[in-house]
Design an enzyme around this catalytic site. Structure first.
Site, PDB file in Angstrom:
ATOM      1  N   ARG A  55      65.127  14.432  77.392  1.00 10.05           N
ATOM      2  CA  ARG A  55      65.203  15.521  76.412  1.00 10.05           C
ATOM      3  C   ARG A  55      64.687  14.991  75.081  1.00 10.05           C
ATOM      4  O   ARG A  55      64.429  13.804  74.919  1.00 10.05           O
ATOM      5  CB  ARG A  55      66.601  16.139  76.315  1.00 10.05           C
ATOM      6  N   GLY A  56      64.579  15.908  74.098  1.00 11.45           N
ATOM      7  CA  GLY A  56      63.926  15.546  72.843  1.00 11.45           C
ATOM      8  C   GLY A  56      62.458  15.945  72.965  1.00 11.45           C
ATOM      9  O   GLY A  56      61.823  15.685  74.004  1.00 11.45           O
ATOM     10  N   ALA A  57      61.949  16.590  71.906  1.00 10.75           N
ATOM     11  CA  ALA A  57      60.623  17.212  71.997  1.00 10.75           C
ATOM     12  C   ALA A  57      59.511  16.263  72.479  1.00 10.75           C
ATOM     13  O   ALA A  57      58.823  16.557  73.471  1.00 10.75           O
ATOM     14  CB  ALA A  57      60.286  17.859  70.654  1.00 10.75           C
ATOM     15  N   ARG A  98      61.577  24.408  79.748  1.00  4.84           N
ATOM     16  CA  ARG A  98      62.228  24.610  78.431  1.00  4.84           C
ATOM     17  C   ARG A  98      61.219  25.255  77.482  1.00  4.84           C
ATOM     18  O   ARG A  98      60.075  24.782  77.382  1.00  4.84           O
ATOM     19  CB  ARG A  98      62.711  23.270  77.843  1.00  4.84           C
ATOM     20  N   GLN A 209      74.658  15.365  71.825  1.00  4.47           N
ATOM     21  CA  GLN A 209      73.565  14.391  71.730  1.00  4.47           C
ATOM     22  C   GLN A 209      73.794  13.398  70.588  1.00  4.47           C
ATOM     23  O   GLN A 209      73.359  12.252  70.665  1.00  4.47           O
ATOM     24  CB  GLN A 209      72.219  15.109  71.508  1.00  4.47           C
ATOM     25  N   ASP A 250      61.778  20.512  66.906  1.00  4.71           N
ATOM     26  CA  ASP A 250      61.168  20.898  68.184  1.00  4.71           C
ATOM     27  C   ASP A 250      59.901  21.722  68.008  1.00  4.71           C
ATOM     28  O   ASP A 250      59.065  21.777  68.903  1.00  4.71           O
ATOM     29  CB  ASP A 250      62.164  21.690  69.027  1.00  4.71           C
ATOM     30  N   ASN A 260      65.142  23.308  65.307  1.00 12.52           N
ATOM     31  CA  ASN A 260      65.755  22.059  65.773  1.00 12.52           C
ATOM     32  C   ASN A 260      67.106  22.414  66.394  1.00 12.52           C
ATOM     33  O   ASN A 260      67.520  23.577  66.395  1.00 12.52           O
ATOM     34  CB  ASN A 260      65.913  21.053  64.622  1.00 12.52           C
ATOM     35  N   LYS A 261      67.779  21.417  66.906  1.00  9.85           N
ATOM     36  CA  LYS A 261      69.061  21.625  67.598  1.00  9.85           C
ATOM     37  C   LYS A 261      70.003  22.548  66.824  1.00  9.85           C
ATOM     38  O   LYS A 261      70.084  22.474  65.588  1.00  9.85           O
ATOM     39  CB  LYS A 261      69.704  20.249  67.803  1.00  9.85           C
TER      40      LYS A 261
HETATM   41  O1  MRU Z   1      68.178  19.891  73.538  1.00  9.31           O
HETATM   42  P1  MRU Z   1      67.579  18.596  73.093  1.00  9.31           P
HETATM   43  O2  MRU Z   1      68.504  17.429  73.242  1.00  9.31           O
HETATM   44  O3  MRU Z   1      66.236  18.340  73.751  1.00  9.31           O
HETATM   45  O4  MRU Z   1      67.302  18.792  71.533  1.00  9.31           O
HETATM   46  C1  MRU Z   1      66.627  17.778  70.850  1.00  9.31           C
HETATM   47  C2  MRU Z   1      66.463  18.044  69.397  1.00  9.31           C
HETATM   48  O5  MRU Z   1      66.837  19.080  68.882  1.00  9.31           O
HETATM   49  C3  MRU Z   1      65.721  16.987  68.626  1.00  9.31           C
HETATM   50  O6  MRU Z   1      66.186  16.935  67.299  1.00  9.31           O
HETATM   51  C4  MRU Z   1      64.223  17.348  68.607  1.00  9.31           C
HETATM   52  O7  MRU Z   1      63.764  17.554  69.896  1.00  9.31           O
HETATM   53  C5  MRU Z   1      63.410  16.296  67.963  1.00  9.31           C
HETATM   54  S1  MRU Z   1      63.291  14.835  68.957  1.00  9.31           S
HETATM   55  C6  MRU Z   1      62.299  13.745  68.129  1.00  9.31           C
END
Ligand code: MRU
Length: 358
Positions: A55-57, A98, A209, A250, A260-261
């Site tokens: 996970r994470g962009a 996603r 997270q 994201d 973002n999250k």
């Molecule tokens: O749902 P997730 O864990 O994939 O969410 C991740 C985030 O919101 C991060 O802050 C974002 O992807 C940036 S990662 C460099």
């Protein structure tokens, strides 16, 4: 990852590609278990992205670029047109895992575009030739991400000064990318330079997270990190414990609105109230000029069970109505700047994002 002065090679590997095989660190098990899982099929990669094993962009973009190879590796006996059709089908399939982070569709589009460029440049290419070039392209996407994160770190580390408290939300760390992370890259490099600062990590409900991943990876690297629950951020700001906020993103729209999250927008509003700088660490692959404003960003709505349970423990009544948007959109007015691989971009974002990345 070992203590004190971090070296790049000591960071945990979020994903790796060796001899045509993708392995992922299963992030759903952290911080209790560090387990690497071999991916055997495109369906397994889709599932790993969906379930947040990866996970994470930036990390899901890289996983997508490798994952698409699984979709076509047994199709190289097909004619080129059929092969390209299978490639496109694989891209669409992975993209459905996603919706919010643009990096996934960006990486998949880049792979498909690469295949089309090969045909145009060398019409006699076979499907096998195209596969070979695509594998190199996926490795390039992975390697580029390492360099981009290092540059975000170099461009952002000067914001972190001795004695500061830095708040972050979710995980935009090494676990969300190929190496240094985005929001964490300035932290890792400032720490390497001997700057003494504290990080406060929001736990980040519902999937934690911040607690499970950010506090774990920063602790492993010897950075002074304190875990707080999401509803403690205002208190910490009021007590002058926070001097700077750095989060990841994201998707950044053309006007500077960014997703973002879930919970990030609340932190930005608090930062405005307490007059604190709010920075967004952002690789070029996360800027989406086709999305004009944040209102156009599709927000992923996830399984209600994630809200109704805290780990194994049920925390809401059976049959309860639940909302579970995984992201929110922070309006550009609340953002002090974007820490990018090309420098810190400041307002007006409409103009300046175009100038550097358009
Ligand atoms: O749902 P997730 O864990 O994939 O969410 C991740 C985030 O919101 C991060 O802050 C974002 O992807 C940036 S990662 C460099």
């Amino acid at each position: 990852m070992t203590n004190n002065r971090l070296s790049y090679t000591s960071l945990v590997k979020t994903l790796s590609w060796e001899n045509g095989v993708l392995t992922l660190l299963d992030q759903t098990l952290l911080p209790v278990e560090v387990k690497v899982e071999k991916q055997e099929s495109i369906e397994q990669v889709w599932d790993s992205i969906k379930k947040l094993k990866v996970r994470g962009a930036p990390a899901i973009g890289i996983a997508g670029a490798y994952g698409i190879l699984y979709g076509v590796k047994d199709k190289t006996d097909l004619g080129v047109i059929e092969f390209l059709g299978e490639l496109k089908k694989s891209a669409d399939y992975l993209d459905s895992a996603r919706p919010t982070a643009v990096n996934l569709s960006w990486a998949l589009r880049r792979m498909v575009a690469k295949a089309n460029t090969i045909i145009k440049g060398k019409p006699a290419s076979t499907s096998k030739d195209i596969y070979t070039v695509l594998e190199k392209e996926a490795v390039t996407i992975h390697e580029e991400d390492k360099m981009i994160c290092r540059n975000i770190g170099l461009n952002g580390k000067g914001l972190i000064k001795d004695g500061m408290g830095v708040l972050t939300h979710c995980n935009a760390g090494s676990l969300a990318t190929s190496e240094l992370g985005t929001a964490t890259a300035p932290m890792y490099l400032a720490h390497k330079d001997g700057v003494s600062f504290k990080v406060y990590a929001d736990e980040t409900r519902p999937l934690l997270q911040g607690a499970r991943l950010t506090s774990w990876e920063l602790q492993q690297s010897g950075i002074d990190v304190t875990l707080i629950t999401d509803n403690m951020a205002a208190f910490m700001m009021a007590k002058n414990k926070i001097d700077l906020i750095i989060v990841g993103t994201d998707r950044v729209a053309a006007n500077g609105d960014m997703a973002n999250k879930i919970g990030t927008m609340g932190v930005a509003i608090l930062a405005k109230h307490f007059n604190l700088p709010f920075y967004v660490a952002c690789p070029s692959s996360t800027i989406d000029f086709e999305t004009k404003t944040g209102g156009e960003i599709v927000i992923e709505e996830r399984d209600p069970e994630e809200v109704l349970f805290f780990g194994e423990r049920r925390t809401g009544p059976e049959g309860m109505k639940v909302r579970n948007p995984a992201f929110d959109v922070t309006p550009y007015e609340l953002i002090s700047g974007f820490i990018t691989d090309k420098g810190i971009i400041r307002p007006p974002f409409c103009e300046n994002l175009q100038k550097f990345f358009g």
